[in-house]
Design an enzyme around this catalytic site. Structure first.
Site, PDB file in Angstrom:
ATOM      1  N   THR A  77       4.344   3.409  -1.859  1.00  0.00           N
ATOM      2  CA  THR A  77       3.468   2.608  -2.723  1.00  0.00           C
ATOM      3  C   THR A  77       4.281   1.787  -3.712  1.00  0.00           C
ATOM      4  O   THR A  77       5.233   2.298  -4.301  1.00  0.00           O
ATOM      5  CB  THR A  77       2.551   3.565  -3.515  1.00  0.00           C
ATOM      6  OG1 THR A  77       1.662   4.166  -2.593  1.00  0.00           O
ATOM      7  CG2 THR A  77       1.780   2.842  -4.608  1.00  0.00           C
TER       8      THR A  77
ATOM      9  N   GLY B  43      -1.562  11.187  -4.937  1.00  0.00           N
ATOM     10  CA  GLY B  43      -2.531  10.594  -5.846  1.00  0.00           C
ATOM     11  C   GLY B  43      -3.488  11.576  -6.481  1.00  0.00           C
ATOM     12  O   GLY B  43      -3.886  11.417  -7.639  1.00  0.00           O
TER      13      GLY B  43
ATOM     14  N   ARG C 232     -11.240   8.422   1.649  1.00  0.00           N
ATOM     15  CA  ARG C 232     -10.404   8.961   0.566  1.00  0.00           C
ATOM     16  C   ARG C 232      -9.806   7.813  -0.265  1.00  0.00           C
ATOM     17  O   ARG C 232      -9.303   6.831   0.260  1.00  0.00           O
ATOM     18  CB  ARG C 232      -9.291   9.804   1.173  1.00  0.00           C
ATOM     19  CG  ARG C 232      -8.337  10.441   0.158  1.00  0.00           C
ATOM     20  CD  ARG C 232      -7.107   9.623  -0.059  1.00  0.00           C
ATOM     21  NE  ARG C 232      -6.109  10.305  -0.891  1.00  0.00           N
ATOM     22  CZ  ARG C 232      -5.036   9.720  -1.407  1.00  0.00           C
ATOM     23  NH1 ARG C 232      -4.804   8.440  -1.174  1.00  0.00           N
ATOM     24  NH2 ARG C 232      -4.189  10.407  -2.138  1.00  0.00           N
ATOM     25  N   VAL C 233      -9.855   7.968  -1.576  1.00  0.00           N
ATOM     26  CA  VAL C 233      -9.228   7.003  -2.481  1.00  0.00           C
ATOM     27  C   VAL C 233      -8.222   7.761  -3.336  1.00  0.00           C
ATOM     28  O   VAL C 233      -8.535   8.833  -3.853  1.00  0.00           O
ATOM     29  CB  VAL C 233     -10.288   6.321  -3.381  1.00  0.00           C
ATOM     30  CG1 VAL C 233      -9.634   5.440  -4.432  1.00  0.00           C
ATOM     31  CG2 VAL C 233     -11.254   5.498  -2.523  1.00  0.00           C
TER      32      VAL C 233
ATOM     33  N   THR D 145       3.618   6.775  -8.296  1.00  0.00           N
ATOM     34  CA  THR D 145       3.650   6.864  -6.842  1.00  0.00           C
ATOM     35  C   THR D 145       3.620   8.346  -6.481  1.00  0.00           C
ATOM     36  O   THR D 145       3.977   9.188  -7.300  1.00  0.00           O
ATOM     37  CB  THR D 145       4.903   6.174  -6.268  1.00  0.00           C
ATOM     38  OG1 THR D 145       4.883   6.258  -4.846  1.00  0.00           O
ATOM     39  CG2 THR D 145       6.184   6.804  -6.776  1.00  0.00           C
ATOM     40  N   GLY D 146       3.195   8.646  -5.273  1.00  0.00           N
ATOM     41  CA  GLY D 146       3.184  10.044  -4.854  1.00  0.00           C
ATOM     42  C   GLY D 146       1.787  10.554  -4.594  1.00  0.00           C
ATOM     43  O   GLY D 146       0.871   9.787  -4.317  1.00  0.00           O
TER      44      GLY D 146
END
Ligand code: SD4
Length: 331
Positions: free
Chosen positions: A190, A244, A218-219, A241-242
């Site tokens: 990301t 979420g 999924r968000v 990042t990573g």
């Protein structure tokens, strides 16, 4: 699938990380940034998650010419969204478990305005759509089909974002269908970006295809204000990042900006952001989160759970990769 089973499958037991908890801070490949030592203001500047050097270069070119930070963010993020080899952002991103590429992106400007799209399909530049949401509508987040419809109305073209190689990888994944997000794949993740222009104004953006093979709908954190990104032009900004879900639960980027407001350096604030996740979650050996922060002087910080993360920075005409310190060090 029941939540418990889903989470079990989501663990990264396959990573086999040998871990020793430790706190170490940012190290740079090149010389330490002067602003951090002297407290002097060094802008313009742009920082981004991972080794997104083409993106920070594109953003720097806007800043160097006196362009606004919001335009630099768009220019930088679009580079990664267009890169078909990057399987975690924009066109060419990995699909969800049903084979659909769904994108999340958001943007924030110096006025504290925000725009986002979540779970949007078939549009290659979600960061630009997010800007349109911010500038052209009375709303802040558009989701799914509505986001796509809005983008088309704004002149964006529908296109197929699933490349042949992403499709092949997904078909291979389907054989076992295990959800094992391995986040720490250097160079490909990301992009969260923060930029300060010559006027000293900060903006930020974050864009992603999210976790590969996620459940439909999924968000993650990336497009959610305060989680994947937060900007306050009186203080600075932060981006993530990573995994979420973990960033969302701790409202990570907002936390980091608030800590800077209270006097922490960007580095200290990022370390505290990571600590909040790690200390409340015994499963932290099995996922990665990385934060980047920038204050209004142009001082930066970055920190992550597991080594392997770093940031691309452009400042004083020089591009640098900054290796992030990590809470857990490989033994
Ligand atoms: C998400 N935070 O969707 C994103 C994924 C990511 O590094 O950043 N991966 O949860």
């Amino acid at each position: 699938m029941k939540r418990r089973n889903f989470l079990k499958n989501a663990s990264l037991t396959g990573l086999g990380l040998a871990v020793v908890p430790s706190i170490i801070s940012c190290e740079t490949d090149k010389k330490e940034q002067k602003a951090t030592a002297t407290g002097k203001i060094v802008v313009p500047v742009v920082v981004a998650t991972w080794r997104f050097h083409n993106a920070t270069k594109a953003a720097w070119e806007v800043l160097e010419k006196g362009g606004e930070s919001i335009d630099a963010i768009i220019a930088g993020c679009r580079v990664e969204e267009a890169d078909l080899k990057n399987t975690t952002v924009g066109n060419g991103g990995s699909p969800d478990r049903d084979g659909n590429v769904t994108l999340d992106a958001c943007i924030m400007n110096k006025e504290g305005n925000y725009g986002a799209v979540v779970c949007m399909e078939n549009i290659a530049h979600p960061i630009s759509v997010a800007r349109k949401v911010m500038e052209e509508t009375p709303h802040v987040i558009f989701a799914g089909k509505g986001a796509e419809q809005f983008a088309v109305e704004q002149g964006f073209k529908r296109e197929n974002l699933l490349t042949e190689s992403s499709k092949r990888a997904w078909e291979k994944w389907k054989v076992k269908s295990e959800y094992k997000p391995i986040i720490n794949i250097e160079n490909h993740d990301t992009i969260g970006m923060l930029a300060i222009d010559k006027n000293g104004d900060i903006s930020g953006g974050c864009t992603t295809s999210g976790m590969a093979y996620k459940m439909a709908g999924r968000v993650g954190d990336s497009a959610v204000i305060g989680s994947g990104l937060f900007i306050d032009n009186t203080v600075g900004g932060a981006t993530a990042t990573g995994m979420g879900e973990e960033v969302l639960k701790t409202v990570g980027s907002f936390l980091i900006v608030e800590l800077m407001r209270q006097g922490r350096t960007p580095q200290e604030a990022c370390e505290e952001g990571v600590r909040r996740i790690v200390e409340s979650n015994p499963n932290h050996n099995n996922f990665q989160v990385g934060y980047v922060a920038l204050n209004k002087k142009g001082e930066y910080g970055c920190y992550c759970i597991h080594g392997g993360f770093g940031i691309s920075k452009y400042q004083e005409g020089e591009q640098t990769y900054v290796k992030s310190g990590s809470y857990i060090k490989k033994a």
